[in-house]
Design a protein around this motif. Structure first.
Motif, PDB file in Angstrom:
ATOM      1  N   ARG A  35       0.891  -1.217  -0.015  1.00  0.00           N
ATOM      2  CA  ARG A  35       0.124  -0.040  -0.080  1.00  0.00           C
ATOM      3  C   ARG A  35       0.923   1.338   0.080  1.00  0.00           C
ATOM      4  O   ARG A  35       0.694   2.168  -0.700  1.00  0.00           O
ATOM      5  CB  ARG A  35      -1.095   0.088   1.316  1.00  0.00           C
ATOM      6  CG  ARG A  35      -2.270  -0.842   1.156  1.00  0.00           C
ATOM      7  CD  ARG A  35      -3.224  -0.725   2.036  1.00  0.00           C
ATOM      8  NE  ARG A  35      -2.623  -0.373   3.375  1.00  0.00           N
ATOM      9  CZ  ARG A  35      -2.701  -1.078   4.508  1.00  0.00           C
ATOM     10  NH1 ARG A  35      -2.897  -2.446   4.246  1.00  0.00           N
ATOM     11  NH2 ARG A  35      -1.911  -0.901   5.691  1.00  0.00           N
ATOM     12  N   ASP A  39       1.059   4.191  -3.210  1.00  0.00           N
ATOM     13  CA  ASP A  39       0.734   5.713  -2.744  1.00  0.00           C
ATOM     14  C   ASP A  39       1.979   6.364  -3.054  1.00  0.00           C
ATOM     15  O   ASP A  39       1.807   7.419  -3.680  1.00  0.00           O
ATOM     16  CB  ASP A  39       0.744   5.903  -1.275  1.00  0.00           C
ATOM     17  CG  ASP A  39      -0.488   5.195  -0.434  1.00  0.00           C
ATOM     18  OD1 ASP A  39      -1.428   5.055  -1.176  1.00  0.00           O
ATOM     19  OD2 ASP A  39      -0.459   5.163   0.696  1.00  0.00           O
ATOM     20  N   GLY A  65      -8.451  -6.075  -3.139  1.00  0.00           N
ATOM     21  CA  GLY A  65      -9.019  -4.740  -2.752  1.00  0.00           C
ATOM     22  C   GLY A  65      -8.079  -3.590  -3.088  1.00  0.00           C
ATOM     23  O   GLY A  65      -8.614  -2.534  -3.534  1.00  0.00           O
ATOM     24  N   THR A  66      -7.041  -3.758  -2.503  1.00  0.00           N
ATOM     25  CA  THR A  66      -6.020  -2.523  -2.537  1.00  0.00           C
ATOM     26  C   THR A  66      -5.756  -2.120  -4.037  1.00  0.00           C
ATOM     27  O   THR A  66      -5.632  -1.159  -4.611  1.00  0.00           O
ATOM     28  CB  THR A  66      -4.581  -2.960  -1.926  1.00  0.00           C
ATOM     29  OG1 THR A  66      -4.954  -3.263  -0.829  1.00  0.00           O
ATOM     30  CG2 THR A  66      -3.403  -1.855  -2.137  1.00  0.00           C
ATOM     31  N   GLN A  69      -9.003  -0.325  -5.300  1.00  0.00           N
ATOM     32  CA  GLN A  69      -8.590   1.097  -4.732  1.00  0.00           C
ATOM     33  C   GLN A  69      -7.677   1.896  -5.501  1.00  0.00           C
ATOM     34  O   GLN A  69      -7.951   2.932  -6.119  1.00  0.00           O
ATOM     35  CB  GLN A  69      -8.146   1.245  -3.328  1.00  0.00           C
ATOM     36  CG  GLN A  69      -9.225   0.576  -2.293  1.00  0.00           C
ATOM     37  CD  GLN A  69      -8.789   0.358  -0.949  1.00  0.00           C
ATOM     38  OE1 GLN A  69      -7.581   0.588  -0.763  1.00  0.00           O
ATOM     39  NE2 GLN A  69      -9.686   0.039   0.013  1.00  0.00           N
ATOM     40  N   GLY A  72      -9.270   3.199  -8.591  1.00  0.00           N
ATOM     41  CA  GLY A  72     -10.268   4.307  -8.380  1.00  0.00           C
ATOM     42  C   GLY A  72      -9.319   5.654  -8.263  1.00  0.00           C
ATOM     43  O   GLY A  72      -9.548   6.521  -8.972  1.00  0.00           O
ATOM     44  N   ARG A  73      -8.136   5.415  -7.627  1.00  0.00           N
ATOM     45  CA  ARG A  73      -7.226   6.492  -7.198  1.00  0.00           C
ATOM     46  C   ARG A  73      -6.917   6.952  -8.703  1.00  0.00           C
ATOM     47  O   ARG A  73      -6.462   8.092  -9.049  1.00  0.00           O
ATOM     48  CB  ARG A  73      -6.380   6.137  -6.263  1.00  0.00           C
ATOM     49  CG  ARG A  73      -6.939   6.021  -5.066  1.00  0.00           C
ATOM     50  CD  ARG A  73      -5.881   5.781  -3.807  1.00  0.00           C
ATOM     51  NE  ARG A  73      -5.037   6.959  -3.828  1.00  0.00           N
ATOM     52  CZ  ARG A  73      -3.819   6.471  -3.178  1.00  0.00           C
ATOM     53  NH1 ARG A  73      -3.344   5.497  -2.914  1.00  0.00           N
ATOM     54  NH2 ARG A  73      -2.760   7.550  -3.031  1.00  0.00           N
TER      55      ARG A  73
END
Length: 109
Positions: A35, A39, A65-66, A69, A72-73
């Motif tokens: 994660r 980022d 799931g990560t 996400q 989406g980001r």
């Protein structure tokens, strides 16, 4: 046991230009690092981000799931997400429906 502990201390992920390279299976113990690296990669501002999972043979479910996400980001910031996987793992992304949302490059073994 000592070898296993040393492997956990070593980084399982490497950022190289616009790519996040996974050097081992995506196990629970390394999920937080994954994660953090995602980022970091997003913050670099590349138009396209590539997750290179060609060395991966196992993906713990939390990573899916990560990755969702992350999709989406990146979409929200105008970036494209590409995932590079081996033929042996493509089925997992297919079952999750990611092949309809993410550019997936399948690499022969």
């Amino acid at each position: 046991r000592d070898v296993y502990k040393r492997q956990l201390r070593m980084s399982s992920f490497q950022i190289l230009d616009n790519q996040l390279l996974a050097h081992s299976d995506l196990c629970w113990e390394n999920h937080a690092e994954f994660r953090e690296k995602c980022d970091e990669l997003i913050s670099l501002g590349f138009d396209e981000i590539i997750l290179d999972l060609t060395n991966v043979t196992f993906i713990f479910s939390a990573y899916m799931g990560t990755i969702g996400q992350l999709l989406g980001r990146t979409a929200g910031s105008g970036q494209r997400l590409t995932i590079r996987v081996s033929e042996n793992l493509f089925w997992l992304f297919e079952m999750a429906g990611f092949e309809k949302m993410i550019n997936i490059e399948v690499v022969s073994a």
